[in-house]
Structures are given as structure tokens and as C-alpha cells.
Design a protein around this motif. Structure first.
Motif, PDB file in Angstrom:
ATOM      1  N   THR A 280       1.029  -0.958  -0.046  1.00 22.52           N
ATOM      2  CA  THR A 280       0.216  -0.184  -0.245  1.00 22.52           C
ATOM      3  C   THR A 280       0.872   1.194   0.120  1.00 22.52           C
ATOM      4  O   THR A 280       0.818   1.934  -1.008  1.00 22.52           O
ATOM      5  CB  THR A 280      -0.845  -0.068   0.928  1.00 22.52           C
ATOM      6  OG1 THR A 280      -1.973  -1.268   1.244  1.00 22.52           O
ATOM      7  CG2 THR A 280      -2.125   0.627   0.949  1.00 22.52           C
ATOM      8  N   ILE A 281       2.387   1.368   0.846  1.00 19.95           N
ATOM      9  CA  ILE A 281       2.885   2.312   0.439  1.00 19.95           C
ATOM     10  C   ILE A 281       3.110   2.745  -1.200  1.00 19.95           C
ATOM     11  O   ILE A 281       3.712   3.854  -1.399  1.00 19.95           O
ATOM     12  CB  ILE A 281       4.220   2.004   1.739  1.00 19.95           C
ATOM     13  CG1 ILE A 281       3.645   2.374   2.850  1.00 19.95           C
ATOM     14  CG2 ILE A 281       5.529   3.407   0.878  1.00 19.95           C
ATOM     15  CD1 ILE A 281       4.931   1.970   3.610  1.00 19.95           C
ATOM     16  N   HIS A 282       4.041   1.350  -2.139  1.00 17.22           N
ATOM     17  CA  HIS A 282       4.181   1.724  -2.166  1.00 17.22           C
ATOM     18  C   HIS A 282       2.614   2.243  -3.746  1.00 17.22           C
ATOM     19  O   HIS A 282       3.103   2.873  -4.962  1.00 17.22           O
ATOM     20  CB  HIS A 282       4.178   0.501  -3.524  1.00 17.22           C
ATOM     21  CG  HIS A 282       6.562   0.055  -2.968  1.00 17.22           C
ATOM     22  ND1 HIS A 282       7.100   0.875  -3.017  1.00 17.22           N
ATOM     23  CD2 HIS A 282       6.316  -1.052  -2.170  1.00 17.22           C
ATOM     24  CE1 HIS A 282       8.115   0.380  -1.871  1.00 17.22           C
ATOM     25  NE2 HIS A 282       7.542  -0.163  -1.383  1.00 17.22           N
ATOM     26  N   ALA A 283       1.899   1.708  -3.557  1.00 20.19           N
ATOM     27  CA  ALA A 283       0.790   2.425  -4.425  1.00 20.19           C
ATOM     28  C   ALA A 283       0.471   3.329  -4.222  1.00 20.19           C
ATOM     29  O   ALA A 283       0.045   4.648  -5.092  1.00 20.19           O
ATOM     30  CB  ALA A 283      -0.135   1.483  -3.852  1.00 20.19           C
TER      31      ALA A 283
ATOM     32  N   ASP B 235       9.331   9.161  -5.267  1.00 21.57           N
ATOM     33  CA  ASP B 235       9.989   7.869  -5.160  1.00 21.57           C
ATOM     34  C   ASP B 235       9.510   7.956  -3.258  1.00 21.57           C
ATOM     35  O   ASP B 235      10.045   8.704  -2.524  1.00 21.57           O
ATOM     36  CB  ASP B 235      11.292   8.233  -5.036  1.00 21.57           C
ATOM     37  CG  ASP B 235      11.983   6.738  -4.502  1.00 21.57           C
ATOM     38  OD1 ASP B 235      11.617   6.160  -3.485  1.00 21.57           O
ATOM     39  OD2 ASP B 235      13.045   7.309  -4.718  1.00 21.57           O
ATOM     40  N   PRO B 236       9.218   6.827  -2.736  1.00 24.41           N
ATOM     41  CA  PRO B 236       8.300   6.850  -0.872  1.00 24.41           C
ATOM     42  C   PRO B 236       9.686   6.891  -0.141  1.00 24.41           C
ATOM     43  O   PRO B 236       9.956   7.394   0.875  1.00 24.41           O
ATOM     44  CB  PRO B 236       8.320   6.146  -0.609  1.00 24.41           C
ATOM     45  CG  PRO B 236       8.211   4.669  -2.060  1.00 24.41           C
ATOM     46  CD  PRO B 236       8.661   5.238  -2.992  1.00 24.41           C
ATOM     47  N   ARG B 237      11.149   6.755  -0.784  1.00 23.55           N
ATOM     48  CA  ARG B 237      12.596   6.900   0.108  1.00 23.55           C
ATOM     49  C   ARG B 237      12.788   8.144   0.283  1.00 23.55           C
ATOM     50  O   ARG B 237      13.505   7.941   0.963  1.00 23.55           O
ATOM     51  CB  ARG B 237      13.594   6.050  -0.559  1.00 23.55           C
ATOM     52  CG  ARG B 237      13.392   4.220  -0.828  1.00 23.55           C
ATOM     53  CD  ARG B 237      13.850   3.338  -1.158  1.00 23.55           C
ATOM     54  NE  ARG B 237      13.870   3.912  -3.015  1.00 23.55           N
ATOM     55  CZ  ARG B 237      14.661   4.125  -3.891  1.00 23.55           C
ATOM     56  NH1 ARG B 237      15.425   3.001  -3.581  1.00 23.55           N
ATOM     57  NH2 ARG B 237      14.397   3.909  -5.460  1.00 23.55           N
ATOM     58  N   ALA B 238      12.108   8.998  -0.180  1.00 14.96           N
ATOM     59  CA  ALA B 238      12.591  10.383  -0.252  1.00 14.96           C
ATOM     60  C   ALA B 238      11.613  11.627   0.684  1.00 14.96           C
ATOM     61  O   ALA B 238      12.116  12.467   0.727  1.00 14.96           O
ATOM     62  CB  ALA B 238      12.561  11.606  -1.321  1.00 14.96           C
ATOM     63  N   ALA B 239      10.647  10.422   1.480  1.00 16.00           N
ATOM     64  CA  ALA B 239       9.797  10.771   2.544  1.00 16.00           C
ATOM     65  C   ALA B 239      10.421  11.880   3.760  1.00 16.00           C
ATOM     66  O   ALA B 239      11.914  10.864   3.905  1.00 16.00           O
ATOM     67  CB  ALA B 239       9.001   9.740   3.620  1.00 16.00           C
ATOM     68  N   ARG B 240      10.231  13.403   4.342  1.00 14.63           N
ATOM     69  CA  ARG B 240      10.704  13.276   5.392  1.00 14.63           C
ATOM     70  C   ARG B 240      10.699  13.161   6.912  1.00 14.63           C
ATOM     71  O   ARG B 240      11.315  12.756   7.462  1.00 14.63           O
ATOM     72  CB  ARG B 240      10.965  14.936   5.450  1.00 14.63           C
ATOM     73  CG  ARG B 240      10.722  15.827   3.980  1.00 14.63           C
ATOM     74  CD  ARG B 240      12.710  16.156   4.276  1.00 14.63           C
ATOM     75  NE  ARG B 240      12.310  16.509   2.876  1.00 14.63           N
ATOM     76  CZ  ARG B 240      12.688  18.099   2.849  1.00 14.63           C
ATOM     77  NH1 ARG B 240      12.733  18.923   3.701  1.00 14.63           N
ATOM     78  NH2 ARG B 240      13.100  19.018   1.908  1.00 14.63           N
TER      79      ARG B 240
ATOM     80  N   ILE C 272      10.658  -0.471   3.835  1.00 14.12           N
ATOM     81  CA  ILE C 272      10.500  -0.224   2.504  1.00 14.12           C
ATOM     82  C   ILE C 272      12.320  -0.407   1.929  1.00 14.12           C
ATOM     83  O   ILE C 272      12.241  -0.746   1.157  1.00 14.12           O
ATOM     84  CB  ILE C 272       9.565   0.662   2.288  1.00 14.12           C
ATOM     85  CG1 ILE C 272       9.866   2.194   2.227  1.00 14.12           C
ATOM     86  CG2 ILE C 272       8.314   0.342   2.265  1.00 14.12           C
ATOM     87  CD1 ILE C 272       9.201   2.817   0.756  1.00 14.12           C
ATOM     88  N   GLY C 273      12.838   0.151   3.171  1.00 12.92           N
ATOM     89  CA  GLY C 273      14.385   0.415   2.563  1.00 12.92           C
ATOM     90  C   GLY C 273      14.819   1.781   2.006  1.00 12.92           C
ATOM     91  O   GLY C 273      14.059   2.340   1.338  1.00 12.92           O
ATOM     92  N   GLY C 274      15.621   1.959   2.856  1.00  8.88           N
ATOM     93  CA  GLY C 274      15.817   3.482   1.754  1.00  8.88           C
ATOM     94  C   GLY C 274      15.270   5.095   2.432  1.00  8.88           C
ATOM     95  O   GLY C 274      15.958   5.791   2.524  1.00  8.88           O
ATOM     96  N   ILE C 275      14.456   4.867   3.034  1.00  8.01           N
ATOM     97  CA  ILE C 275      13.956   6.329   3.638  1.00  8.01           C
ATOM     98  C   ILE C 275      14.516   6.626   4.667  1.00  8.01           C
ATOM     99  O   ILE C 275      15.229   6.004   6.034  1.00  8.01           O
ATOM    100  CB  ILE C 275      12.403   5.661   4.580  1.00  8.01           C
ATOM    101  CG1 ILE C 275      11.204   5.425   3.257  1.00  8.01           C
ATOM    102  CG2 ILE C 275      11.605   6.805   4.986  1.00  8.01           C
ATOM    103  CD1 ILE C 275       9.641   5.374   4.368  1.00  8.01           C
TER     104      ILE C 275
END
Length: 328
Positions: free
Chosen positions: A54-57, A65-70, A100-103
Motif C-alpha cells: 500500500t505504501i508503494h501504491a 519515490d517513497p524513500r524521499a519522504a521527510r 521498505i528500505g532507504g527512507i
């Protein structure tokens, strides 16, 4: 700044039935949204897979890119509050549920009642009743002190507990033949009579626990929908509301003031017929304080978004709250 470079946070509301994920910019505007399968580990064996998907969706919906979230904050059902021994403790693996890796920004997992309270009361002191697939009654005082009714050895119950009550009383022969609800219960479980219902319930006791929870819980909307037409449904809901009101009463001394705001979240607790009965149950509470049932300002997803914005160092003011509300 290019729109895709706009700073954003991720808010998550993961319950037993659904997971909701939203990406919000730092002013509170919604960028992307997705709804997936249940993410509460207490009720879903595949909770981590459902939350990640659901995060990726939601990120795909926002073209980010969800990994760029503050920052990321998830309110997840079944996660114990910090320093709490209530319920099943899933804090040890809570981080993996959203990893999810990398946030790069801070990540925080809280019980879903914390997010629900933050959204519903917008940071004000009061009590929230959460009742859907799971259940919790939580008070948060002006100084941030949290108290849940379970600390008084109290548990009101969730949607499936309403069904348990109905089924048990049918098995006892406590239903009027003219009442329409028993026939709907028989239909739901695919049985012809009370004897077959008994065997089906016994069979469910040997199935996977989460499968049994869903089988019972799926009947709750039928029961709440029949409160106006079935005295049997109304009496079961009234009993649950009385137990819920008791939990609220136990928590009211945690909140300063003569009038204590009480709000609700979750599919059962926000059902209009259930709310009507709960309001009646609350009026019967003894004591000097008066509970005041108030509508939630924001939903639990946006409660998580507020917490994420705060984690990212963004100001959450009245304008932010209005922007969050505009996307509901």
C-alpha cells in the motif's frame, strides 16, 4: 521547486481490515492515496506485505519515490503503546512492518489509537473510542499522559464481539422467533438452524484464528444495520455500548475539566445507530464530570500525517489542519 521535489511525508493507518496510506506535502495537501488489505499484525498474518504494497501504491499515485519522504508515521492496530503491557506486544517487529528500505527521514510506529486521537481531537485533551476490527479506549491528557481502559482491566470489545454476543444468545435460545436477525445470522454462516450453527461455531474454533475473526467480524455491519428493525440486534449493541461507556467513565478523571470530549473512530464506533446508543449509555455515567460526544475533526490517516509532519519539523497550524481536512 519542481513539483516532484516538493518535500512530503507519509502517513499510514493500518487496521485489521484495511491499510490506508497517504503522501502529504509539508503544508498538508494530499499528493497520493492508496487503500490496501489489513495491516494489523494481530489480525493479519500478511500484515507486512499488505502495508508495503500500500505504501508503494500511494507513492505511485503521487508519482513520488517513497524513500524521499521527510518522515513516516504509521498508526497500526495491535502495536502496544510505549511502556504499555496491554494486549499482544508487537513492538519488537513494528519497524519491519513499514521498512521498505532507504527512507532517509525519521520513521515511527504507534498504536492506531494514537493516530486516531491526534486526528480526531487535533491535539486537544480528551478520550477516543476506537472500535472496528479491534478496539481500544484511550485518554490523552493536556500534558500528553496516555491512559487506556485496559489498564483498569477493562475491554469493551470490537465488531466481532458484537457478533459473538448475538451468536451466543441465539445458541442459548434467547431470540424471539419473530425477530429477523437470527435468520440473517443463519444465512451468513450457511446453516439452517440453531443446531447447525452450533456445529459451525465449534468448527471455527479449530480454524486459523484470523480466519475465525474475519468470519465473525464480517457479520457486524449486518447487525448494526438492523439496530432499528431488530430488538435482538439493538439489545446486543446496547450491551456493547454500556461496556464502552464504562471504559470512558474509568478514563474521564484522566482529563481535566467538568466536560470531557469523547470522539470515535473505526467502522463500528462511527456507525450512526451505534453512536445513538453510545450517547444514551454515556448519559447514564455517574460522577461529577460530563462526557460530551463530539465528531472527529480528522480521520486516523490524517492523524498519522500530523505526527509525520511534526517529526519532519513542519509547523502544524490551523491552515494545515484545514488543508488536511479538505482531502477527506
Amino acid at each position: 521547486m519542481h513539483p516532484r521535489e516538493t518535500p512530503f511525508v507519509i502517513g499510514i493507518d493500518a487496521g485489521g481490515t484495511h491499510t490506508r496510506v497517504g503522501l502529504f506535502d509539508v503544508s498538508g495537501d494530499l499528493l497520493g492515496l492508496a487503500v490496501g488489505r489489513g495491516g494489523g499484525p494481530h489480525h493479519n498474518d500478511d500484515a507486512q506485505e499488505n502495508i508495503h504494497a500500500t505504501i508503494h501504491a500511494a507513492a505511485a499515485d503521487a508519482r513520488r519515490d517513497p524513500r524521499a519522504a521527510r518522515a513516516l508515521v504509521a498508526g497500526i492496530a495491535g502495536i502496544n503503546r510505549e511502556s504499555s503491557n496491554q494486549g499482544q506486544d508487537h513492538r519488537a517487529d513494528a519497524g519491519s512492518l513499514v521498512d521498505i528500505g532507504g527512507i532517509s527521514g525519521p520513521t515511527r510506529v504507534v498504536n492506531d489509537a494514537i493516530s486516531a486521537h491526534r486526528g480526531a481531537l487535533a491535539g486537544e485533551a480528551g478520550i477516543i473510542v476506537v472500535a472496528g476490527t479491534g478496539s481500544m479506549i484511550l485518554a490523552i491528557a493536556r500534558d500528553g499522559t496516555e491512559t487506556e481502559s485496559g489498564q483498569f482491566q477493562h475491554y469493551a470489545g470490537a465488531a466481532r464481539h458484537l457478533v459473538h454476543d448475538v451468536v451466543q444468545r441465539i445458541l442459548l435460545g434467547d431470540a424471539d422467533d419473530a425477530d429477523p436477525l437470527p435468520a440473517r445470522v443463519h444465512e451468513h454462516f450457511g446453516v439452517a438452524d440453531r443446531s447447525e450453527l452450533r456445529e459451525t461455531v465449534l468448527d471455527l474454533s479449530s480454524t486459523a484464528p484470523n480466519e475465525a475473526k474475519r468470519r465473525f467480524g464480517d457479520l457486524a455491519p449486518v447487525i448494526s444495520g438492523m439496530i432499528g428493525s431488530s430488538p435482538f440486534a439493538r439489545s446486543a449493541a446496547a450491551r456493547l455500548c454500556d461496556r464502552t461507556a464504562l471504559g470512558v467513565g474509568l478514563l474521564m478523571p484522566s482529563i481535566d475539566g467538568d466536560t470531557v470530549p469523547v470522539t470515535c473512530a473505526g467502522s463500528l464506533a462511527t456507525d450512526p445507530s451505534f453512536l445513538e446508543l453510545l450517547r444514551c449509555s454515556l448519559t447514564r455515567l455517574p460522577g461529577p464530570q460530563v462526557p460530551a460526544l463530539v465528531p472527529a475533526r480528522l480521520d486516523p490517516l490524517r492523524g498519522s500525517a500530523i505526527l509525520a509532519l511534526e517529526s519532519a519539523g513542519a509547523a502544524v497550524d490551523e491552515a494545515t489542519l484545514r488543508r488536511l481536512a479538505s482531502s477527506m
